[in-house]
Write a protein that holds these residues in place. Structure first.
Motif, PDB file in Angstrom:
ATOM      1  N   MET A 186       0.846  -1.207   0.000  1.00 22.11           N
ATOM      2  CA  MET A 186       0.000   0.000   0.000  1.00 22.11           C
ATOM      3  C   MET A 186       0.879   1.254   0.000  1.00 22.11           C
ATOM      4  SD  MET A 186      -3.220   0.572  -0.129  1.00 22.11           S
ATOM      5  CE  MET A 186      -4.354   1.922   0.137  1.00 22.11           C
ATOM      6  N   ASN A 187       0.383   2.307  -0.630  1.00 26.21           N
ATOM      7  CA  ASN A 187       1.067   3.607  -0.721  1.00 26.21           C
ATOM      8  C   ASN A 187       2.438   3.515  -1.402  1.00 26.21           C
ATOM      9  OD1 ASN A 187      -1.047   5.064   0.400  1.00 26.21           O
ATOM     10  ND2 ASN A 187      -0.437   4.412   2.446  1.00 26.21           N
ATOM     11  N   THR A 188       2.508   2.698  -2.424  1.00 23.49           N
ATOM     12  CA  THR A 188       3.727   2.651  -3.240  1.00 23.49           C
ATOM     13  C   THR A 188       3.405   3.259  -4.605  1.00 23.49           C
ATOM     14  OG1 THR A 188       3.125   0.423  -3.894  1.00 23.49           O
ATOM     15  CG2 THR A 188       4.755   0.630  -2.139  1.00 23.49           C
ATOM     16  N   LYS A 189       4.468   3.553  -5.344  1.00 27.40           N
ATOM     17  CA  LYS A 189       4.315   4.153  -6.666  1.00 27.40           C
ATOM     18  C   LYS A 189       4.946   3.218  -7.686  1.00 27.40           C
ATOM     19  CE  LYS A 189       4.237   8.896  -5.126  1.00 27.40           C
ATOM     20  NZ  LYS A 189       4.810  10.234  -5.223  1.00 27.40           N
ATOM     21  N   VAL A 190       4.198   2.872  -8.722  1.00 33.51           N
ATOM     22  CA  VAL A 190       4.690   1.904  -9.691  1.00 33.51           C
ATOM     23  C   VAL A 190       4.729   2.560 -11.081  1.00 33.51           C
ATOM     24  CG1 VAL A 190       4.381  -0.414 -10.614  1.00 33.51           C
ATOM     25  CG2 VAL A 190       3.468   0.144  -8.348  1.00 33.51           C
ATOM     26  N   PRO A 191       5.919   2.737 -11.637  1.00 30.95           N
ATOM     27  CA  PRO A 191       5.992   3.303 -12.989  1.00 30.95           C
ATOM     28  C   PRO A 191       5.242   2.408 -13.978  1.00 30.95           C
ATOM     29  CG  PRO A 191       8.163   3.280 -11.955  1.00 30.95           C
ATOM     30  CD  PRO A 191       7.256   2.483 -11.064  1.00 30.95           C
ATOM     31  N   ILE A 192       4.624   3.025 -14.974  1.00 34.16           N
ATOM     32  CA  ILE A 192       3.831   2.246 -15.938  1.00 34.16           C
ATOM     33  C   ILE A 192       4.710   1.211 -16.650  1.00 34.16           C
ATOM     34  CG2 ILE A 192       4.041   4.034 -17.753  1.00 34.16           C
ATOM     35  CD1 ILE A 192       1.081   1.604 -17.194  1.00 34.16           C
ATOM     36  N   ILE A 193       5.967   1.544 -16.893  1.00 32.24           N
ATOM     37  CA  ILE A 193       6.864   0.596 -17.572  1.00 32.24           C
ATOM     38  C   ILE A 193       7.033  -0.657 -16.701  1.00 32.24           C
ATOM     39  CG2 ILE A 193       9.237   0.281 -18.476  1.00 32.24           C
ATOM     40  CD1 ILE A 193       7.837   2.450 -20.049  1.00 32.24           C
ATOM     41  N   GLU A 194       7.146  -0.450 -15.396  1.00 33.78           N
ATOM     42  CA  GLU A 194       7.307  -1.583 -14.480  1.00 33.78           C
ATOM     43  C   GLU A 194       6.010  -2.393 -14.407  1.00 33.78           C
ATOM     44  OE1 GLU A 194       8.795  -0.480 -10.577  1.00 33.78           O
ATOM     45  OE2 GLU A 194       8.382  -2.487  -9.802  1.00 33.78           O
ATOM     46  N   LEU A 195       4.880  -1.716 -14.379  1.00 26.36           N
ATOM     47  CA  LEU A 195       3.605  -2.439 -14.309  1.00 26.36           C
ATOM     48  C   LEU A 195       3.398  -3.285 -15.567  1.00 26.36           C
ATOM     49  CD1 LEU A 195       1.202  -2.735 -12.382  1.00 26.36           C
ATOM     50  CD2 LEU A 195       0.020  -0.945 -13.662  1.00 26.36           C
TER      51      LEU A 195
END
Ligand code: FAD
Ligand code: UDP
Length: 407
Positions: free
Chosen positions: A140-149
Motif C-alpha cells: 500500500m502507498n507505493t508508486k509503480v511506474p507504468i513501464i514496471e507495471l
C-alpha cells in the motif's frame, strides 16, 4: 531597491564594476545571484534576454485580471525542508495541493491513476481483485511506474497495465514527445506513476503550495539585494565571448570575455549551452509548447486545476489558473498546451530536453568546451539539459552557492 535596467534603452553594462555574471533570471539565476551577493558580498550582474525576471515561472495578470503563468502551469512542491524554508523567506504560501483529472472518453479520472481510478473504470469484483493483487505485489502507498507495471507477468496486473497504458499514457505521450511511452526516457513517465493508494493529489511531497502573491513578486524579493543589478532584454551572446587557444572545434575555451574585456570572476550560465556556443555542433533536441488562452465570464469551468486529455484532442492539458492561485474573481482563464518540435523559430522556447544517451553525449560535447574554465558554471534545467522541477533547481543553486561561498 530592486535594480532592473532595460538594456534596449541604456548603455550595455560595464562588467568591470561586477565580481560575477549570472545569465538568466529564473530560479537558478535568481537564487545564485542572491546567494553570491548576500553570503559573499559579491557585485552581481544578472543578464536576462526576456523583458522580465522569473524565467519560466513568470506570472502576470492577463487582460481580465486573472493571474496566469506565461510559460506553462507551475505548481510548487518539494520534499526538501531546506528549499521550502529558503523560499519562505521570499513568499507566503497559498495552501494548494494540485489535483489532475484525466478525461478518458468523458470520464474524469484521478491521475496519477490510483485505487479510486480503478474503482471508477472496473466493475466491483474486478476492481477488488485488481486492488488486492496490486497491494499484494507492491504494498500500500507505493508508486509503480507504468513501464514496471507493464513488465508484470501476472494476468490481472497485465490487464490493468494495458488499460492504464492505453488510456493514460499512450496518446498523451505521443502528443507531448512525438514518441511512444517505451521510447521516452523511463524517468519521464515515472514522474506520473500508478499510485497504490487513494491520495488524489498529483504530488505527494511534504511541502506543497503556491506563492500567495504569485511567482513574480517572489523573484522581485529574491533579486532585491545590494550589489545585484539585473539587465533585461539583453542576450548573453551579445556581451559574452569565450576564446579558445586554437581554432579546433572541440578545443576548450581558455578565456571569458565580457563586453570585449577579460572577465575572471564567476560566470553562472542558466540558458541552453548550444545557443551560447552558436550551435557549432548543431541544435540540441528539445520539445516546445504553444499556449492558447481562453477567457470565460464565470468563476470556474473545470472541476479542478488541470484536466489531462489522454485519449482525445490535439492539446495535452487544460489548466484553469484560478484553481491554482485561489484568486477570487468573477472571470476565469483556461490555457491549453499544444506540444511541438522545437525548431528554433522566432518566439519558440526550448521547454523540455529530450533525454536519451545520444542527446546526452551531444550535450556533453558542448559542456566539454567549458572544461578549462573553472569559473564557468552551467546551472539549471536548460544549461544542464535535464528535467528538473523548480525545487530541484533551487536546491542545486543553493549547493553551488555552498561551494562558491566558502570562507
Ligand atoms: P528558466 O526558468 O528557464 O530560466 C532561464 C532563464 O535564462 C530564462 O529566463 C531565459 O530567458 C534566460 N536565458 C536563456 N538564455 C539566455 C541568454 N543567452 N541570455 C540571457 N538570458 C538567457 N516545475 C515545478 O516544480 N512545478 C511545475 O508545475 C512545473 N511546471 C512546468 C511546466 C512547464 C510547461 C515547463 C516547461 C516546466 C515546468 N516546471 C515545473 C519546471 C520549471 O520551469 C523549471 O524547473 C525552472 O523554471 C527551471 O529554472 P531555470 O532557472 O533553470 O530555468
Ligand atoms: N504522462 C502521460 N499522461 C498523463 C500525465 C503524464 O502520459 O496524464 C506522461 C507524459 O509522457 C509526460 C510525463 O508523463 O510527459 C510526465 O508528466 P508530467 O505531468 O510530470 O509533465 P510536465 O508537467 O513536466 O509537463
Amino acid at each position: 531597491m530592486l535594480s532592473i535596467t532595460d538594456a534596449r534603452s541604456s548603455d550595455l553594462p560595464d562588467f568591470s564594476l561586477f565580481d560575477c555574471i549570472v545569465v538568466g533570471a529564473g530560479f537558478a539565476g535568481s537564487v545564485i545571484a542572491r546567494e553570491l551577493a548576500e553570503r559573499s558580498g559579491k557585485r552581481v550582474a544578472v543578464i536576462e534576454q526576456r523583458g522580465h525576471i522569473g524565467g519560466n515561472a513568470y506570472d502576470e495578470l492577463d487582460e481580465n485580471g486573472v493571474l496566469v503563468h506565461r510559460y506553462g502551469p507551475h505548481i510548487f512542491h518539494t520534499g526538501s525542508q531546506r528549499v521550502y524554508e529558503y523560499l519562505s523567506r521570499y513568499t507566503e504560501w497559498y495552501d494548494y495541493a494540485h489535483e489532475v483529472l484525466a478525461d478518458i472518453h468523458g470520464a474524469y479520472t484521478p491521475v496519477p491513476f490510483n485505487l479510486n481510478s480503478i474503482e471508477q473504470h472496473f466493475d466491483g469484483h474486478k476492481a477488488a481483485a485488481l486492488i488486492d493483487r496490486l497491494v499484494e505485489r507492491f504494498g500500500m502507498n507505493t508508486k509503480v511506474p507504468i513501464i514496471e507495471l507493464r513488465a508484470q507477468k501476472d494476468p490481472l496486473l497485465s490487464e490493468l497495465a494495458d488499460f492504464v497504458y492505453q488510456n493514460v499514457f499512450l496518446y498523451y505521450t505521443q502528443k507531448q514527445w512525438g514518441l511512444a511511452p517505451e521510447e521516452v526516457d523511463p524517468t519521464v513517465t515515472a514522474r506520473v506513476p500508478v499510485l497504490v493508494g487513494r491520495d488524489n493529489r498529483y504530488f505527494q511531497d511534504a511541502y506543497q503550495g503556491m506563492p500567495r502573491a504569485g511567482y513574480t513578486p517572489l523573484f522581485e524579493r529574491l533579486l532585491d539585494y545590494p550589489g545585484i543589478e539585473v539587465f533585461v532584454n539583453l542576450d548573453a551572446a551579445e556581451v559574452l565571448e569565450f576564446v579558445a587557444p586554437d581554432a579546433g572545434s572541440d578545443t576548450p575555451f581558455a578565456q571569458t570575455r565580457a563586453s570585449g574585456a577579460a572577465f575572471v570572476g564567476e560566470v553562472v550560465y542558466t540558458g541552453p549551452l548550444d545557443f551560447l556556443c552558436k550551435k557549432r555542433f548543431g541544435l540540441l533536441p528539445y520539445r516546445s509548447l504553444e499556449f492558447v488562452y481562453e477567457p470565460h465570464d464565470c468563476k470556474h469551468v473545470l472541476p479542478c486545476g488541470t484536466v489531462n486529455y489522454t485519449v482525445s484532442e490535439d492539446y495535452t492539458r487544460i489548466t484553469e489558473y484560478t484553481w491554482l492561485t485561489g484568486q477570487d474573481i468573477s472571470h476565469t482563464t483556461l490555457m491549453k498546451e499544444y506540444p511541438l518540435a522545437f525548431e528554433d523559430k522566432p518566439g519558440q522556447v526550448p521547454y523540455y530536453a529530450i533525454l536519451d544517451d545520444k542527446n546526452r553525449q551531444h550535450y556533453e560535447r558542448y559542456l566539454g568546451l567549458f572544461a578549462s574554465l573553472p569559473n564557468f558554471h552551467a546551472l539549471g534545467r536548460l544549461a544542464e539539459y535535464r528535467y528538473f522541477n523548480m525545487d530541484q533547481i533551487v536546491e542545486r543553486a543553493l549547493e553551488l552557492a555552498d561551494s562558491l561561498c566558502v570562507g
